[in-house]
Write an enzyme that holds these catalytic residues in place. Structure first.
Site, mmCIF file in Angstrom:
data_model
loop_
_atom_site.group_PDB
_atom_site.id
_atom_site.type_symbol
_atom_site.label_atom_id
_atom_site.label_comp_id
_atom_site.label_asym_id
_atom_site.label_seq_id
_atom_site.Cartn_x
_atom_site.Cartn_y
_atom_site.Cartn_z
ATOM 1 N N THR A 154 0.826 -1.220 0.000
ATOM 2 C CA THR A 154 0.000 0.000 0.000
ATOM 3 C C THR A 154 0.857 1.265 0.000
ATOM 4 O OG1 THR A 154 -1.692 -1.206 1.200
ATOM 5 C CG2 THR A 154 -1.844 1.188 1.257
ATOM 6 N N ILE A 155 1.782 1.357 0.920
ATOM 7 C CA ILE A 155 2.610 2.562 1.022
ATOM 8 C C ILE A 155 3.746 2.506 0.004
ATOM 9 C CG2 ILE A 155 4.095 3.924 2.562
ATOM 10 C CD1 ILE A 155 1.063 3.991 3.287
ATOM 11 N N SER A 182 3.186 7.808 11.496
ATOM 12 C CA SER A 182 2.005 7.149 10.915
ATOM 13 C C SER A 182 1.062 8.157 10.248
ATOM 14 C CB SER A 182 1.238 6.423 12.024
ATOM 15 O OG SER A 182 0.525 7.379 12.797
ATOM 16 N N CYS A 183 0.099 7.611 9.534
ATOM 17 C CA CYS A 183 -0.893 8.458 8.849
ATOM 18 C C CYS A 183 -1.640 9.363 9.826
ATOM 19 C CB CYS A 183 -1.878 7.575 8.092
ATOM 20 S SG CYS A 183 -2.417 6.127 9.028
ATOM 21 N N ARG A 226 -10.122 3.810 10.167
ATOM 22 C CA ARG A 226 -10.673 2.836 9.206
ATOM 23 C C ARG A 226 -10.291 1.418 9.674
ATOM 24 N NH1 ARG A 226 -6.148 1.067 9.286
ATOM 25 N NH2 ARG A 226 -4.504 1.231 7.710
ATOM 26 N N GLY A 272 -1.295 10.074 20.902
ATOM 27 C CA GLY A 272 -0.816 11.344 21.462
ATOM 28 C C GLY A 272 0.698 11.327 21.672
ATOM 29 N N HIS A 327 -9.449 7.789 7.696
ATOM 30 C CA HIS A 327 -9.658 8.007 9.127
ATOM 31 C C HIS A 327 -10.406 9.334 9.305
ATOM 32 C CE1 HIS A 327 -6.676 4.924 10.036
ATOM 33 N NE2 HIS A 327 -5.687 5.624 9.510
ATOM 34 N N GLN A 349 -5.377 7.402 4.791
ATOM 35 C CA GLN A 349 -4.268 6.681 5.432
ATOM 36 C C GLN A 349 -3.270 6.113 4.431
ATOM 37 O OE1 GLN A 349 -7.404 5.527 5.247
ATOM 38 N NE2 GLN A 349 -7.238 3.551 4.214
#
Ligand code: NAD
Length: 357
Positions: A11-12, A141-142, A170, A197, A222, A303
């Site tokens: 995917t990435i 991350s996304c 998602r 966070g 997301h 994402q």
């Protein structure tokens, strides 16, 4: 020319490969595959040299009719940077191989923060003072990318006293047929605050941010419900203008009729974005509102795509002396990052829709 290899073409990886190939100062030397499936066909159709990610399967590629340019080691020996796009946790296993070949590496957000010399977001990361000695970076991350891009300008301009974000994630990417849930919304993790966070703090260490996360039966994007208590009390219009000025934030105009991820992805495909990719945070303009010092908004993050320009900038951070601003401008120009709807800021808004649930 910065010579780049992509290890892991999923995917990435396939998106990073295309983005690298689009840069005039970079050469995509090749991509690795573990098996000769449709992903290998995609790489070949796009003209990318295929390398075997693992040493045990070259015969399988030959049997499927694919020519292999070499092993991962061969690729590492001829590139300036390798972008690890293997599944979460596999980057850690690949790290000794990169180090043995003395190849600077970029890792993805599925790896632990300490895998690399620093975590990276082009807009929000603090300048790295020892840049010449950098051997590795981790593109966060996304979700962390989406939050960092948003919180950085808010903190710079108004000061962030406290950010609270609920992430509706998602369930899986569209190609991940084994993910879920398929009929539920699941607290994940059920403990609050979630780990997102602290991940934002790898980019913005001084921003106080708590997150809570759920997983929903959707694959498109997301959704973040954001509340930021600012140190100042700007009016809503000023915050909208501030965010509109950021190249990787897209303010969705109310009159565009883009009411969710489905419509956003449809729009992206309609305007010619490959794979329907949205590299920008998509923020509903009418959701941006300030009550006293409290800012509220909804944003969606694609994402599969938002980390892609960040990977390109991370390559320049490791292998060139381009400034962040130069790199971002170059990346954005080459890819076409920076959505600007023809419906932005014009004409009357439709009537408020009345809530019925
Ligand atoms: P993916 O499963 O879609 O793709 C990973 C690819 O790597 C697959 O083609 C797989 O066959 C291949 N692979 C498996 N073992 C390998 C190995 N040892 N060496 C090289 N390649 C190997 O995964 P993805 O979604 O592209 O995720 C890659 C990384 O990006 C992860 O760290 C993930 O957390 C992160 N990330 C994913 C998303 C997302 O939404 N998909 C968003 C941001 C970051």
């Amino acid at each position: 020319m910065i010579r780049v290899g992509v290890n892991g073409y999923g995917t990435i990886g396939k998106r990073v490969a295309d983005a690298v190939a689009a840069q005039s100062d970079m050469e995509l030397v090749g991509v690795t595959k573990t098996s000769p499936d449709y992903g290998a066909e995609t790489a070949v159709r796009r003209g990318y040299d295929l390398y075997a990610a693992t040493g045990d399967r070259p015969a399988a590629f030959a049997d499927a009719g694919f020519e292999i340019a070499g092993s991962l080691g061969d690729l590492l020996d001829v590139v300036d940077v390798v972008v690890d796009c293997a599944p979460a946790g596999i980057g850690e296993r690949n790290r000794p191989t990169y180090e043995a070949h003395d190849t600077p590496a970029i890792y993805q957000g599925g790896e632990d923060g300490d895998i690399a010399d620093a975590s990276f977001n082009a807009r929000a990361s603090e300048p790295l003072c020892d840049r010449d000695d950098l051997e590795s970076l981790r593109v966060v991350s996304c979700n962390t990318t989406g939050l960092s891009r948003l919180l950085a300008p808010l903190d710079e301009t108004y000061g962030v006293e406290k950010a609270r974000v609920t992430l509706v994630r998602r369930g899986g990417d569209p190609s991940e047929t084994d993910r879920g849930p398929i009929n539920d919304v699941v607290p994940d993790p059920a403990t609050v605050p979630s780990h997102h966070g602290p991940d934002v703090n790898t980019i913005l260490p001084s921003v106080d941010v708590d997150t809570a996360a759920l997983r929903a039966p959707v694959t498109g994007m997301h959704t973040h419900s954001v509340n930021v208590t600012l140190e100042a009390a700007p009016d809503t219009a000023a915050v909208r203008d501030l965010l509109r000025g950021e190249s990787r934030l897209f303010l969705i105009p109310e009159r565009a009729g883009l009411d969710g991820a489905g419509a956003l992805k449809d729009y992206a495909a309609d305007i010619g974005r490959g794979r329907g990719d949205l590299w920008e945070n998509c923020i509903w303009e009418e959701s941006i509102s300030v009550e006293g010092r409290d800012l509220y908004l909804f944003q969606n993050v694609h994402q599969e795509a938002d980390v892609v320009p960040e990977n390109v900038d991370a390559i320049r951070e490791l292998a060139s002396d381009a400034s962040r601003e130069e790199s971002m401008a170059r990346t954005d120009e080459a890819l076409g990052v920076g959505l600007d709807s023809l419906l932005s800021g014009q004409g009357p808004s439709p009537d408020q829709i009345v809530a019925d649930d």
